[in-house]
Design a protein around this motif. Structure first.
Motif, PDB file in Angstrom:
ATOM      1  N   VAL A 164       6.437  84.689  23.617  1.00 27.92           N
ATOM      2  CA  VAL A 164       7.406  84.823  22.232  1.00 27.92           C
ATOM      3  C   VAL A 164       6.663  85.694  21.196  1.00 27.92           C
ATOM      4  O   VAL A 164       5.375  85.494  21.003  1.00 27.92           O
ATOM      5  CB  VAL A 164       8.057  83.624  22.151  1.00 27.92           C
ATOM      6  CG1 VAL A 164       8.604  82.898  23.079  1.00 27.92           C
ATOM      7  CG2 VAL A 164       7.243  82.778  21.208  1.00 27.92           C
ATOM      8  N   THR A 166       7.459  87.793  17.426  1.00 27.74           N
ATOM      9  CA  THR A 166       8.416  87.843  16.133  1.00 27.74           C
ATOM     10  C   THR A 166       9.095  89.305  15.875  1.00 27.74           C
ATOM     11  O   THR A 166       8.399  90.023  16.591  1.00 27.74           O
ATOM     12  CB  THR A 166       7.600  87.580  14.775  1.00 27.74           C
ATOM     13  OG1 THR A 166       6.762  88.599  14.548  1.00 27.74           O
ATOM     14  CG2 THR A 166       6.653  86.244  14.986  1.00 27.74           C
ATOM     15  N   THR A 194       2.526  76.590  16.049  1.00 27.02           N
ATOM     16  CA  THR A 194       2.098  77.985  16.130  1.00 27.02           C
ATOM     17  C   THR A 194       3.203  79.152  15.999  1.00 27.02           C
ATOM     18  O   THR A 194       2.973  80.191  16.041  1.00 27.02           O
ATOM     19  CB  THR A 194       1.368  78.076  17.429  1.00 27.02           C
ATOM     20  OG1 THR A 194       2.131  77.935  18.573  1.00 27.02           O
ATOM     21  CG2 THR A 194       0.168  77.439  17.348  1.00 27.02           C
TER      22      THR A 194
HETATM   23  C1  LIG Z   1       4.286  83.128  15.752  1.00 24.57           C
HETATM   24  C2  LIG Z   1       3.526  83.949  16.907  1.00 24.57           C
HETATM   25  O1  LIG Z   1       3.292  85.263  16.818  1.00 24.57           O
HETATM   26  C3  LIG Z   1       4.715  83.943  18.168  1.00 24.57           C
HETATM   27  O2  LIG Z   1       3.922  84.538  19.395  1.00 24.57           O
HETATM   28  C4  LIG Z   1       2.292  83.490  17.247  1.00 24.57           C
HETATM   29  O3  LIG Z   1       2.356  82.217  17.575  1.00 24.57           O
HETATM   30  C5  LIG Z   1       1.243  83.500  16.184  1.00 24.57           C
HETATM   31  O4  LIG Z   1       0.258  83.077  16.465  1.00 24.57           O
HETATM   32  P1  LIG Z   1      -1.373  82.997  15.678  1.00 24.57           P
HETATM   33  O5  LIG Z   1      -2.382  82.091  16.223  1.00 24.57           O
HETATM   34  O6  LIG Z   1      -0.847  82.552  14.187  1.00 24.57           O
HETATM   35  O7  LIG Z   1      -1.622  84.492  15.486  1.00 24.57           O
END
Ligand SMILES: C[C@](O)(CO)[C@H](O)COP(=O)(O)O
Ligand code: CTP
Length: 245
Positions: A164, A166, A194
């Motif tokens: 996934v 954003t 996360t």
């Molecule tokens: C929110 C996120 O981008 C979805 O894939 C991801 O979990 C962020 O992770 P991070 O470790 O804070 O980069």
């Protein structure tokens, strides 16, 4: 469609990248990551105002960069983020006070396409309280236990897995309730969520996945910076000429 508001998370230290400036201020193709992220939101045409979460010690720098670039025509506010991403999103939610459509977007995913942003916002507008974009995975993913070598606990059917991205889209009232419910977990990396959708899942509410977009790749390491440079210089990206000057 009702216009959305967006939280752009940009308060991370960029430890895995190892740059000597805040990751979201890293320039790629002459613009910083946070500017590119706001540019995509502006181009989507479905976002009215933005709250950027920035490292406390770099608030003025972020404000200056965004004021100077004027990349987003609507209201842009900059607030201090927290120790974890979850805390940063909560800071943005508190500042925006929005019960309508809220998009949460990582500055570390600066090239999410305007079409992807609209797709997520539209799905929330169409009555999904929580929507995340996701791409099929090409590796087989195993859940492991403790130890080295680690015992395999489970192998999920790959066809049902999605990586996934954003922006993730929510009804603001639902996302605020989820963040408030799990505020204690936000305090450190070991317990913090996360992503934002999992907070809604923890509340037992349905969340949905819409089709993701490879353009929304995340910049985490130096290799990803190379990928971003190549993305910008590719003829199909079409970003640089628009942002020039
Ligand atoms: C929110 C996120 O981008 C979805 O894939 C991801 O979990 C962020 O992770 P991070 O470790 O804070 O980069
Ligand atoms: N306390 C934090 C941590 C992260 N983020 C943001 O959340 C997004 C995803 O985080 P990540 O890519 O992990 O960024 P960093 O935390 O900067 O990276 P690292 O873990 O390597 O330090 C980024 O846009 C980052 O700026 C944030 O706003 N507040």
């Amino acid at each position: 469609m009702t216009l959305a508001v967006a939280i752009v998370t940009a308060a991370g230290a960029g430890t895995r990248l190892g740059a000597d400036i805040a990751k979201a201020l890293l320039p790629i193709g002459g613009r910083t990551l946070v500017e590119w992220a706001l540019y995509g939101l502006a181009q989507s045409g479905c976002v009215s105002r933005v709250c950027v979460t920035a490292p406390n010690e770099a608030l003025e720098q972020f404000s200056e960069v965004l004021e100077k670039s004027k990349v987003f025509a609507g209201e842009v506010i900059v607030v201090p983020g927290g120790v974890t991403r979850q805390q940063s999103v909560y800071a943005g939610l508190t500042a925006l006070k929005e019960s309508g459509i809220v998009l949460v977007h990582d500055a570390a995913r600066p090239f999410a396409s305007p079409g992807l942003i609209r797709r997520v916002a539209q799905a929330v507008n169409d009555e999904c309280p929580a929507v995340v974009p996701g791409l099929p995975v090409s590796d087989t993913i195993k859940e492991i236990g403790d130890g080295s070598p680690a015992p395999v606990l489970n192998t999920l059917p790959r066809a049902r897995l999605r990586a996934v991205q954003t922006p993730q889209g929510f009804l603001g009232s639902v996302l605020m309730e989820a963040h408030e419910r799990f505020i204690d977990e936000a305090a450190d990396d070991a317990s913090a969520a996360t992503d934002d959708a999992v907070l809604v899942e923890w509340m037992g509410l349905p969340t949905f996945v819409c089709e993701g977009d490879p353009s929304a790749f995340k910049i985490t390491t130096a290799d990803d910076v190379q990928r971003a440079e190549s993305f910008l210089s590719s003829s199909t990206a079409g970003y640089v000429s628009v942002m020039e000057g």
